[in-house]
Design a protein around this motif. Sequence first.
Motif, PDB file in Angstrom:
ATOM      1  N   SER A 249      -2.775 -52.449  15.939  1.00 28.41           N
ATOM      2  CA  SER A 249      -2.498 -53.792  15.399  1.00 28.41           C
ATOM      3  C   SER A 249      -1.260 -53.830  14.512  1.00 28.41           C
ATOM      4  CB  SER A 249      -3.715 -54.314  14.632  1.00 28.41           C
ATOM      5  OG  SER A 249      -4.797 -54.453  15.519  1.00 28.41           O
ATOM      6  N   SER A 250      -0.766 -52.667  14.077  1.00 25.04           N
ATOM      7  CA  SER A 250       0.487 -52.676  13.318  1.00 25.04           C
ATOM      8  C   SER A 250       1.583 -51.937  14.086  1.00 25.04           C
ATOM      9  CB  SER A 250       0.288 -52.017  11.951  1.00 25.04           C
ATOM     10  OG  SER A 250      -0.171 -50.706  12.116  1.00 25.04           O
ATOM     11  N   ARG A 251       1.333 -51.682  15.361  1.00 22.46           N
ATOM     12  CA  ARG A 251       2.301 -50.921  16.168  1.00 22.46           C
ATOM     13  C   ARG A 251       2.574 -51.700  17.456  1.00 22.46           C
ATOM     14  NH1 ARG A 251       3.150 -45.768  15.178  1.00 22.46           N
ATOM     15  NH2 ARG A 251       2.336 -44.944  13.237  1.00 22.46           N
ATOM     16  N   ASN A 252       2.930 -52.956  17.275  1.00 18.37           N
ATOM     17  CA  ASN A 252       3.165 -53.792  18.457  1.00 18.37           C
ATOM     18  C   ASN A 252       4.393 -54.663  18.220  1.00 18.37           C
ATOM     19  OD1 ASN A 252       2.313 -56.226  17.055  1.00 18.37           O
ATOM     20  ND2 ASN A 252       0.269 -55.328  17.138  1.00 18.37           N
ATOM     21  N   SER A 253       4.622 -55.631  19.097  1.00 17.99           N
ATOM     22  CA  SER A 253       5.843 -56.452  19.007  1.00 17.99           C
ATOM     23  C   SER A 253       5.633 -57.715  18.184  1.00 17.99           C
ATOM     24  CB  SER A 253       6.310 -56.862  20.408  1.00 17.99           C
ATOM     25  OG  SER A 253       6.438 -55.752  21.249  1.00 17.99           O
ATOM     26  N   GLU A 254       4.424 -57.980  17.757  1.00 16.71           N
ATOM     27  CA  GLU A 254       4.072 -59.187  16.965  1.00 16.71           C
ATOM     28  C   GLU A 254       4.462 -60.469  17.695  1.00 16.71           C
ATOM     29  OE1 GLU A 254       6.007 -58.003  13.106  1.00 16.71           O
ATOM     30  OE2 GLU A 254       3.930 -58.109  12.403  1.00 16.71           O
TER      31      GLU A 254
ATOM     32  N   TYR B  32       2.168 -40.332  17.649  1.00 14.95           N
ATOM     33  CA  TYR B  32       3.030 -41.468  17.323  1.00 14.95           C
ATOM     34  C   TYR B  32       4.491 -41.072  17.062  1.00 14.95           C
ATOM     35  CZ  TYR B  32      -1.087 -44.552  16.892  1.00 14.95           C
ATOM     36  OH  TYR B  32      -2.217 -45.306  17.146  1.00 14.95           O
ATOM     37  N   CYS B  33       4.948 -39.972  17.691  1.00 15.31           N
ATOM     38  CA  CYS B  33       6.362 -39.579  17.510  1.00 15.31           C
ATOM     39  C   CYS B  33       7.235 -40.244  18.581  1.00 15.31           C
ATOM     40  CB  CYS B  33       6.517 -38.073  17.660  1.00 15.31           C
ATOM     41  SG  CYS B  33       5.803 -37.217  16.288  1.00 15.31           S
ATOM     42  N   VAL B  34       8.350 -40.776  18.172  1.00 17.52           N
ATOM     43  CA  VAL B  34       9.301 -41.352  19.139  1.00 17.52           C
ATOM     44  C   VAL B  34      10.390 -40.315  19.407  1.00 17.52           C
ATOM     45  CG1 VAL B  34      10.976 -43.200  19.551  1.00 17.52           C
ATOM     46  CG2 VAL B  34       8.892 -43.689  18.248  1.00 17.52           C
ATOM     47  N   ASP B  35      10.576 -39.997  20.678  1.00 17.17           N
ATOM     48  CA  ASP B  35      11.596 -39.020  21.051  1.00 17.17           C
ATOM     49  C   ASP B  35      12.967 -39.716  21.040  1.00 17.17           C
ATOM     50  OD1 ASP B  35      13.295 -37.268  22.263  1.00 17.17           O
ATOM     51  OD2 ASP B  35      12.009 -36.861  23.994  1.00 17.17           O
ATOM     52  N   PRO B  36      13.870 -39.314  20.134  1.00 15.68           N
ATOM     53  CA  PRO B  36      15.168 -40.007  20.038  1.00 15.68           C
ATOM     54  C   PRO B  36      15.977 -39.940  21.328  1.00 15.68           C
ATOM     55  CG  PRO B  36      14.996 -38.202  18.408  1.00 15.68           C
ATOM     56  CD  PRO B  36      13.739 -38.191  19.206  1.00 15.68           C
ATOM     57  N   ARG B  37      15.652 -38.951  22.194  1.00 18.99           N
ATOM     58  CA  ARG B  37      16.430 -38.818  23.442  1.00 18.99           C
ATOM     59  C   ARG B  37      16.176 -39.988  24.390  1.00 18.99           C
ATOM     60  NH1 ARG B  37      14.333 -32.891  24.635  1.00 18.99           N
ATOM     61  NH2 ARG B  37      12.503 -34.073  24.018  1.00 18.99           N
ATOM     62  N   ARG B  38      15.094 -40.745  24.149  1.00 19.47           N
ATOM     63  CA  ARG B  38      14.816 -41.887  25.022  1.00 19.47           C
ATOM     64  C   ARG B  38      15.833 -43.011  24.816  1.00 19.47           C
ATOM     65  NH1 ARG B  38       9.922 -40.980  27.431  1.00 19.47           N
ATOM     66  NH2 ARG B  38       9.501 -43.096  28.117  1.00 19.47           N
ATOM     67  N   ALA B  39      16.648 -42.896  23.752  1.00 19.60           N
ATOM     68  CA  ALA B  39      17.659 -43.935  23.464  1.00 19.60           C
ATOM     69  C   ALA B  39      18.608 -44.129  24.648  1.00 19.60           C
ATOM     70  CB  ALA B  39      18.442 -43.570  22.211  1.00 19.60           C
TER      71      ALA B  39
ATOM     72  N   TYR C  77       9.529 -47.046  15.874  1.00 19.52           N
ATOM     73  CA  TYR C  77       8.106 -46.692  15.823  1.00 19.52           C
ATOM     74  C   TYR C  77       7.548 -46.778  17.234  1.00 19.52           C
ATOM     75  CZ  TYR C  77       7.351 -51.781  16.073  1.00 19.52           C
ATOM     76  OH  TYR C  77       7.339 -53.093  16.468  1.00 19.52           O
ATOM     77  N   CYS C  78       6.267 -46.502  17.391  1.00 21.56           N
ATOM     78  CA  CYS C  78       5.650 -46.659  18.705  1.00 21.56           C
ATOM     79  C   CYS C  78       4.203 -47.098  18.541  1.00 21.56           C
ATOM     80  CB  CYS C  78       5.727 -45.368  19.518  1.00 21.56           C
ATOM     81  SG  CYS C  78       4.758 -44.041  18.805  1.00 21.56           S
ATOM     82  N   GLY C  79       3.653 -47.629  19.607  1.00 20.15           N
ATOM     83  CA  GLY C  79       2.234 -47.969  19.661  1.00 20.15           C
ATOM     84  C   GLY C  79       1.661 -47.396  20.942  1.00 20.15           C
ATOM     85  N   ILE C  80       0.344 -47.304  21.017  1.00 18.09           N
ATOM     86  CA  ILE C  80      -0.277 -46.723  22.210  1.00 18.09           C
ATOM     87  C   ILE C  80      -1.230 -47.734  22.833  1.00 18.09           C
ATOM     88  CG2 ILE C  80      -1.695 -44.839  23.103  1.00 18.09           C
ATOM     89  CD1 ILE C  80      -0.626 -43.102  20.803  1.00 18.09           C
ATOM     90  N   ARG C  81      -0.993 -48.020  24.115  1.00 18.67           N
ATOM     91  CA  ARG C  81      -1.845 -48.979  24.827  1.00 18.67           C
ATOM     92  C   ARG C  81      -3.135 -48.287  25.271  1.00 18.67           C
ATOM     93  NH1 ARG C  81       3.385 -48.997  26.820  1.00 18.67           N
ATOM     94  NH2 ARG C  81       4.560 -50.919  26.629  1.00 18.67           N
ATOM     95  N   PRO C  82      -4.302 -48.872  24.954  1.00 21.66           N
ATOM     96  CA  PRO C  82      -5.566 -48.298  25.441  1.00 21.66           C
ATOM     97  C   PRO C  82      -5.815 -48.764  26.875  1.00 21.66           C
ATOM     98  CG  PRO C  82      -6.016 -50.161  23.997  1.00 21.66           C
ATOM     99  CD  PRO C  82      -4.510 -50.079  24.143  1.00 21.66           C
ATOM    100  N   LYS C  83      -5.240 -48.067  27.830  1.00 20.97           N
ATOM    101  CA  LYS C  83      -5.280 -48.509  29.228  1.00 20.97           C
ATOM    102  C   LYS C  83      -6.582 -48.096  29.905  1.00 20.97           C
ATOM    103  CE  LYS C  83      -0.919 -49.910  30.200  1.00 20.97           C
ATOM    104  NZ  LYS C  83      -0.660 -51.249  30.759  1.00 20.97           N
ATOM    105  N   LEU C  84      -7.020 -48.913  30.840  1.00 26.78           N
ATOM    106  CA  LEU C  84      -8.199 -48.563  31.647  1.00 26.78           C
ATOM    107  C   LEU C  84      -7.789 -48.251  33.083  1.00 26.78           C
ATOM    108  CD1 LEU C  84     -10.750 -51.222  30.300  1.00 26.78           C
ATOM    109  CD2 LEU C  84     -10.310 -48.897  29.470  1.00 26.78           C
ATOM    110  N   SER C  85      -6.487 -48.267  33.357  1.00 30.76           N
ATOM    111  CA  SER C  85      -6.016 -47.885  34.694  1.00 30.76           C
ATOM    112  C   SER C  85      -4.788 -46.999  34.513  1.00 30.76           C
ATOM    113  CB  SER C  85      -5.675 -49.125  35.515  1.00 30.76           C
ATOM    114  OG  SER C  85      -4.741 -49.913  34.818  1.00 30.76           O
TER     115      SER C  85
END
Length: 373
Positions: A43-48, A283-290, A313-321
């Motif tokens: 809830s604090s790791r999203n796009s709002e 919750y680590c963001v890999d800077p190489r993804r830039a 920052y990053c957030g994690i989606r609780p996916k069911l698929s």
Amino acid sequence: MDSVDCVVAGAGVIGLAVARELARQGMDTVIVEIADAIGTETSSRNSEVIHAGIYYPTGSLKAKLCVEGRAKLYAYAEQHNIGHKRCGKLIVATLPEQVATLEGIAAKAKACGVDDLVMLSGAQARAMEPSLSCVAAVLSPSTGIIDSHGLMLALLGEAEDGGGFLSLNTEIVSGRIEGGRFMLRTRDRISGNDYEIAARHFVNAAGLGANAIASKLDGLDPSCVPKLQLARGNYFSVTGKPAFSRLIYPVPEPGGLGVHLTLDLNGGMRFGPDVEWIETKDYCVDPRRADHFHGEIRKYWPGIADASLSPAYCGIRPKLSGPAEPAGDFVIQGAETHGIDNLVNLFGIESPGLTSSLAIAELVAQRLRRTYV
Ligand SMILES: Cc1cc2nc3c(=O)[nH]c(=O)nc-3n(C[C@H](O)[C@H](O)[C@H](O)COP(=O)(O)OP(=O)(O)OC[C@H]3O[C@@H](n4cnc5c(N)ncnc54)[C@H](O)[C@@H]3O)c2cc1C
């Protein structure tokens, strides 16, 4: 041993919205949260973003609850002075072959009750956002942004005003069903001591922890607990004067909405989230993804300066698929599925969960009400 009407697991936006709804209905509710504060996970790791409800399959819970939740959320934000802005968004086609996809998105959205989308030519879109490069766009005027922390504080305040109680640093470890009550074993994360709480109703809104809690609930058929899959979404930010005044989205990619631009309430620009499938919560963001981000952003914002992105920052989606499967729907599971009165499990509450939070809370209360004594 304490005994209450209802325990809600998780003080994210969903647990807080549910607790507020139940407290309004006169239920004596305890919110049990493993962390030392509310809203520290998804809830604090999203796009709002307050989503309009554009992308979801017709008839899905995501489609229905997003459209309902969006209207409720704007009204709630107005009433409670929560920072928000109906800034609008553009979904952009950067290649001629993507225009048909845009038209498909607009038609699907209409079927889900989103009837305010406007198709724009590239020139019309550029007149609105001069830094943009695209061949066509769809304008969604009812998309906006909200201060998610302000929202959660307001929900908690109302839950507490209605007699609700928040127990921080408290983990739900396991549970069993005895004499029609939920006997929940909780662990104080500071002292390490275990306590039991008895509840007549139990709402499992633990986000990334919901599947684990359900699987430790003795009496719940394990086949009712879906497998959790994790898809991290990474964000990068750009400093400097905002180049856009609306949110800018490319056409969606499998598993997510593509590397899009969202704005915070001060106009600050952040890009993401992308989709990175992971095995364990991290919750680590890999800077190489830039580099990948730069390539994607440059398709609609050619003016982005080289090396201007910083990991945010990053957030994690609780996916069911999983990666190769179609996106799953929200699962809001009551007695009609698992056969246990007074229990609601919430699984897979990924986006648009923030937008849908008030509508989800009403649905949970309805599912519980069917079995109120
Ligand atoms: C990258 C990303 C971007 C997103 N962007 C948007 C967006 O722009 N708009 C939108 O509408 N939605 C968005 N979403 C979705 C939205 O953020 C979520 O749907 C919503 O925050 C889920 O809230 P929650 O309360 O279910 O989960 P959480 O916020 O994760 O809360 C669950 C709580 O349960 C607690 N918990 C876990 N296990 C236990 C336990 N055993 N005992 C006690 N407590 C426990 C956790 O500590 C946590 O506080 C996005 C999601 C992601 C990942």
